[in-house]
Design a protein around this motif. Structure first.
Motif, short mmCIF file in Angstrom:
data_model
loop_
_atom_site.label_atom_id
_atom_site.label_comp_id
_atom_site.label_asym_id
_atom_site.label_seq_id
_atom_site.Cartn_x
_atom_site.Cartn_y
_atom_site.Cartn_z
N PHE A 51 0.74 -1.11 0.39
CA PHE A 51 -0.19 -0.40 0.20
C PHE A 51 0.69 1.66 -0.08
O PHE A 51 0.51 2.16 -0.72
N THR A 52 1.63 1.16 0.48
CA THR A 52 3.14 2.61 1.15
C THR A 52 3.41 2.88 -0.49
O THR A 52 3.90 3.64 -1.01
N THR B 264 2.69 2.51 -3.13
CA THR B 264 1.94 2.89 -4.46
C THR B 264 1.67 4.07 -4.05
O THR B 264 1.10 4.47 -4.94
#
Length: 342
Positions: A276-277, A279
């Motif tokens: 997530f980070t 992206t």
């Protein structure tokens, strides 16, 4: 809802539903989804072992990734030398367990920063050692070991077979730890964590149980290493990187220290949050993960596993608060006199 979950048959029904979903999932999901779930299982077992020594015993361990990497290397060695798969699994458990026992015997009497330094040294020493022992580890290039392909009789794809292998080992690991921490062993660990003097007075030797907890954590680190090799089919000195060990500690804290369910949540955190980070901004991955860690710790000190309990408490406060009534205003003497004259 909580009263309903206390019913034995309801809990058994939920377990049965979850088991059916997990068994059917790899047959319906694409390969990349299965690989993601496999990685969650791999690191959930690593966090589970870390939880035994840190969450339940209160002993510092910043070197869990060393035992994960050691288990992966032992499994790779056994596979490349054509060992039986059961023997490979046992070796991947017992060798890290034996090393963990030796470390625990020397370090369990220490406390605070001293034992933290000992565990920090494990991955720091492990990386250059893995590079130097090229005959066993493949050196900086690492070693490949393919042994988890689906057999012809199964009719499964490789990712599906690996999922079922992970599911079997992970479920057995979680069930074993659940039974351990809910029995006499778990009560002794809790006593050692709360007060070592009190634990010793009731016959629970702090030194003994610290050694046992650290050894158990090392064994489950080896189990995680075996699953890692089954999933990735490759390992290298990067597997032992100290940064991964800190990430495991963060995953344990965010999932919930001293919680079986929290270990599973921690495994999911370890896999999903870096993705997530990345992206958002690959250059700010470390900062983003630090912010997430701080936010969770401030809002949920008990980890994500405590979220339902916190929500129930807030709901209870809101529903039990008495309705606000407007204050009664009494007329002043001047107003009373004017009303009387009128």
């Amino acid at each position: 809802m909580s009263a309903l979950l206390r019913n034995r048959w309801v809990r058994l029904g939920l377990v049965l539903v979850v088991a059916i979903v997990l068994i059917a999932a790899p047959l319906m999901l694409p390969a990349f989804a299965n690989q993601t779930l496999i990685r969650i299982g791999v690191y959930a077992v690593a966090v589970l072992g870390l939880n035994i020594v840190m969450g339940y015993t209160g002993q510092v361990n910043l070197g869990q990734i060393f035992f994960v990497g050691l288990g992966a290397y032992v499994a790779a060695y056994g596979v490349t030398h054509d060992w039986n798969i059961v023997l490979v699994f046992l070796a991947a458990c017992l060798v890290p367990g034996a090393v963990g026992l030796l470390v625990a015997l020397a370090a369990a009497r220490l406390g605070g920063l001293a034992i933290a330094m000992v565990t920090i040294a494990l991955p720091i020493v492990g990386v250059p050692l893995a590079k130097r022992l090229a005959g066993l580890t493949g050196g900086s290039q690492g070693v490949s070991a393919r042994f988890s392909g689906a057999p012809d009789w199964s009719g499964l794809y490789d990712d599906q077979w690996q999922f079922y292998l992970m599911l079997l080992v992970t479920a057995a690991s979680f069930l074993l730890v659940r039974n351990l921490v809910r029995g006499k062993f778990g009560r002794a660990l809790a006593a050692v964590r709360k007060n070592e003097a009190v634990a010793a007075s009731i016959g629970a030797s702090p030194y003994r149980y610290k050694v046992l907890a650290f050894t158990a954590a090392s064994i489950f680190g080896g189990v995680s290493g075996f699953l890692y090799l089954a999933a990735v089919q490759y390992t290298s000195p990067e597997t032992l990187n100290f940064g991964h060990s800190i990430a495991l500690v963060a995953a344990m804290v965010i999932g919930g220290a001293g919680s079986i369910t929290g270990s599973l949540i921690g495994g999911a955190y370890y896999v999903f949050v870096p993705q997530f980070t990345n992206t958002i901004d690959p250059n700010l991955t470390a900062i983003s993960q630090g912010v997430i860690l701080l936010v969770v710790l401030f809002l949920l000190p008990g980890g994500l596993v405590s979220l339902p309990r916190v929500l129930r408490r807030l709901t209870r406060r809101l529903t039990s608060r008495p309705p606000r009534t407007p204050p009664v205003r009494h007329p002043s003497p001047e107003q009373t006199e004017r009303q009387a004259q009128a």
